[in-house]
Design a protein around this motif. Structure first.
Motif, mmCIF file in Angstrom:
data_model
loop_
_atom_site.group_PDB
_atom_site.id
_atom_site.type_symbol
_atom_site.label_atom_id
_atom_site.label_comp_id
_atom_site.label_asym_id
_atom_site.label_seq_id
_atom_site.Cartn_x
_atom_site.Cartn_y
_atom_site.Cartn_z
ATOM 1 N N ARG A 76 0.844 -1.194 0.000
ATOM 2 C CA ARG A 76 0.000 0.000 0.000
ATOM 3 C C ARG A 76 0.882 1.249 0.000
ATOM 4 N NH1 ARG A 76 -2.660 -3.251 -1.491
ATOM 5 N NH2 ARG A 76 -4.638 -4.106 -0.710
ATOM 6 N N LEU A 77 0.390 2.292 -0.637
ATOM 7 C CA LEU A 77 1.139 3.541 -0.709
ATOM 8 C C LEU A 77 1.130 4.226 0.660
ATOM 9 C CD1 LEU A 77 2.586 5.591 -2.614
ATOM 10 C CD2 LEU A 77 0.347 6.686 -2.903
ATOM 11 N N LEU A 78 2.313 4.446 1.211
ATOM 12 C CA LEU A 78 2.440 5.170 2.479
ATOM 13 C C LEU A 78 2.450 6.677 2.241
ATOM 14 C CD1 LEU A 78 3.066 5.172 5.582
ATOM 15 C CD2 LEU A 78 5.499 5.255 4.926
ATOM 16 N N SER A 79 3.237 7.119 1.247
ATOM 17 C CA SER A 79 3.359 8.554 0.980
ATOM 18 C C SER A 79 3.998 8.751 -0.383
ATOM 19 C CB SER A 79 4.223 9.216 2.061
ATOM 20 O OG SER A 79 4.282 10.616 1.886
ATOM 21 N N HIS A 80 3.792 9.938 -0.947
ATOM 22 C CA HIS A 80 4.523 10.304 -2.156
ATOM 23 C C HIS A 80 4.726 11.810 -2.161
ATOM 24 C CE1 HIS A 80 0.518 11.321 -3.680
ATOM 25 N NE2 HIS A 80 1.087 11.930 -4.710
ATOM 26 N N VAL A 81 5.763 12.242 -2.899
ATOM 27 C CA VAL A 81 6.095 13.668 -2.973
ATOM 28 C C VAL A 81 6.674 13.939 -4.354
ATOM 29 C CG1 VAL A 81 8.387 13.291 -1.945
ATOM 30 C CG2 VAL A 81 7.357 15.560 -1.850
ATOM 31 N N GLY A 104 7.230 12.225 7.082
ATOM 32 C CA GLY A 104 7.541 13.593 6.678
ATOM 33 C C GLY A 104 8.077 13.620 5.258
ATOM 34 N N SER A 105 8.017 14.777 4.622
ATOM 35 C CA SER A 105 8.513 14.890 3.241
ATOM 36 C C SER A 105 9.308 16.179 3.075
ATOM 37 C CB SER A 105 7.354 14.851 2.244
ATOM 38 O OG SER A 105 6.488 15.960 2.442
ATOM 39 N N SER A 106 10.067 16.219 1.979
ATOM 40 C CA SER A 106 10.939 17.364 1.707
ATOM 41 C C SER A 106 11.132 17.517 0.213
ATOM 42 C CB SER A 106 12.298 17.161 2.383
ATOM 43 O OG SER A 106 13.234 18.140 1.967
ATOM 44 N N GLY A 120 16.902 18.705 -8.682
ATOM 45 C CA GLY A 120 16.753 18.780 -7.237
ATOM 46 C C GLY A 120 16.430 17.430 -6.635
ATOM 47 N N SER A 121 15.796 17.448 -5.467
ATOM 48 C CA SER A 121 15.514 16.203 -4.759
ATOM 49 C C SER A 121 14.131 16.239 -4.138
ATOM 50 C CB SER A 121 16.552 15.959 -3.664
ATOM 51 O OG SER A 121 16.362 16.877 -2.593
ATOM 52 N N VAL A 122 13.563 15.059 -3.992
ATOM 53 C CA VAL A 122 12.343 14.853 -3.212
ATOM 54 C C VAL A 122 12.653 13.766 -2.191
ATOM 55 C CG1 VAL A 122 10.739 15.625 -4.989
ATOM 56 C CG2 VAL A 122 11.463 13.243 -4.948
ATOM 57 N N GLY A 123 12.160 13.932 -0.983
ATOM 58 C CA GLY A 123 12.493 12.976 0.066
ATOM 59 C C GLY A 123 11.302 12.634 0.941
ATOM 60 N N ARG A 162 20.053 21.515 2.778
ATOM 61 C CA ARG A 162 18.712 22.121 2.810
ATOM 62 C C ARG A 162 17.582 21.139 3.043
ATOM 63 N NH1 ARG A 162 18.526 26.997 -1.713
ATOM 64 N NH2 ARG A 162 20.302 28.179 -0.886
ATOM 65 N N THR A 163 17.842 19.848 2.978
ATOM 66 C CA THR A 163 16.751 18.905 3.195
ATOM 67 C C THR A 163 16.265 18.991 4.633
ATOM 68 O OG1 THR A 163 17.470 17.359 1.473
ATOM 69 C CG2 THR A 163 16.106 16.466 3.250
ATOM 70 N N LEU A 164 15.002 19.290 4.783
ATOM 71 C CA LEU A 164 14.353 19.327 6.090
ATOM 72 C C LEU A 164 12.984 18.679 5.921
ATOM 73 C CD1 LEU A 164 14.658 20.318 9.029
ATOM 74 C CD2 LEU A 164 13.392 22.369 8.347
ATOM 75 N N PHE A 165 12.855 17.495 6.483
ATOM 76 C CA PHE A 165 11.589 16.773 6.381
ATOM 77 C C PHE A 165 10.579 17.398 7.332
ATOM 78 C CE2 PHE A 165 14.951 13.726 5.387
ATOM 79 C CZ PHE A 165 14.515 13.225 4.168
ATOM 80 N N LYS A 166 9.365 17.609 6.832
ATOM 81 C CA LYS A 166 8.295 18.178 7.651
ATOM 82 C C LYS A 166 7.098 17.237 7.639
ATOM 83 C CE LYS A 166 9.728 22.869 6.404
ATOM 84 N NZ LYS A 166 9.322 24.141 5.762
ATOM 85 N N SER A 167 6.463 17.092 8.793
ATOM 86 C CA SER A 167 5.246 16.293 8.871
ATOM 87 C C SER A 167 4.107 17.035 8.189
ATOM 88 C CB SER A 167 4.900 16.007 10.336
ATOM 89 O OG SER A 167 4.647 17.225 11.023
ATOM 90 N N SER A 168 2.997 16.354 7.964
ATOM 91 C CA SER A 168 1.873 16.977 7.253
ATOM 92 C C SER A 168 1.320 18.185 8.002
ATOM 93 C CB SER A 168 0.765 15.947 7.022
ATOM 94 O OG SER A 168 0.345 15.398 8.262
#
Length: 281
Positions: A76-81, A104-106, A120-123, A162-168
């Motif tokens: 199942r899909l947990l998250s995407h960015v 969290g995502s970034s 760039g990047s997605v995390g 610069r990567t900083l993961f943030k919760s929803s």
């Protein structure tokens, strides 16, 4: 005394799609599955999805979701960015989805003036049971000259700064270094030099902090479309890579491969299977 907890299987797949919609009947099993092992976590990173219109972005994203979920019926899909043409999906085996928390995502753009998201990047980060994990799908600058090489190195550093993961809810934040397992992958665009040296291995310090299994497959770029022949306007190179770093855990790479039958792009998809065990003191 330090011992290991039970092992966690993780599969990571990366693919630059060359802004082409995938064929609806394409078989992704050679890329995203592994014989006799069902990974609990599967991270799928794509680069260069079609971008012309908002409709095109939604269409390509929907098509890939449909194809991946057809290939992985027990996940199942947990998250995407997503950042422009770069997207990351995290799938978790259905029976383990409730063991994931603190998602969290970034996104970090590194295109023109570090504002545009064409590079760039997605995390995505989350805790699996008590183990914090993060996954970074990246698309660094193209080119075979010295300037392009130096730009890739700067982008690599910028992503880590610069990567900083943030919760929803944006109340929780994490940086890369807070994680026990760190996976950095994508179209890193490092090339073969004229004297057949691999830039990533021979001209950067990246593999002093990250680890990569020895590559035993052919260069993944640049192919003629729908062909196994290289387009020699570019030197064939291993631009697509999957790197990892462990901290307070053991990561054992099991296999590293390319899905050579998926040929609609000028890249070939790559994948790597890992076993991760948390250290218990």
């Amino acid at each position: 005394m330090t011992r290991s907890s039970s092992e966690l299987s993780i599969l990571i797949g990366s693919f630059n799609t060359h802004r082409i919609y995938p064929p609806s009947d394409i078989d992704l099993s050679s890329w995203l599955t592994f014989p006799l092992i069902t990974p609990r976590i599967i991270a799928v990173g794509l680069q260069e999805l079609p971008l012309n219109l908002t409709f095109s972005q939604q269409k390509s994203e929907h098509q890939w979701l449909k194809l991946i979920e057809r290939t992985l019926p027990n996940h199942r899909l947990l998250s995407h960015v997503r950042l422009n043409g770069t997207i990351l999906f995290i799938y978790v085996q259905s029976s383990y989805l409730d063991q994931c928390s603190s998602v969290g995502s970034s996104t970090v753009p590194t295109g023109f003036m570090n504002i545009y998201g064409n590079k760039g990047s997605v995390g995505i980060r989350f805790n699996f049971q008590q183990t914090p994990l993060c996954f970074l799908n990246c698309h660094l600058s193209a080119g075979e000259d010295l300037h392009a090489f130096q730009l890739r190195n700067k982008q690599f550093s910028l992503i880590h700064q610069r990567t900083l993961f943030k919760s929803s809810c944006r109340q929780l934040r994490w940086n890369i270094h807070e994680h026990h397992g760190i996976f950095f992958f994508g179209d890193l665009n490092y090339r073969q030099t004229e004297n057949e040296k691999d830039e990533l291995n021979d001209k950067t310090d990246i593999l002093k902090t990250y680890t990569e299994l020895p590559i035993k497959f052919s260069p993944t770029y640049k192919y003629h479309l729908n062909s196994n022949a290289y387009n020699l306007l570019r030197r064939p190179s291993w631009t697509d890579r999957i790197l990892y770093r462990n901290n307070q855990c053991r990561i054992h790479p099991i296999d590293y491969w390319t899905a050579s039958m998926i040929r609609f792009s000028d890249h070939r998809p790559i994948a790597k299977l890992f076993s991760l065990s948390r250290l218990i003191h």
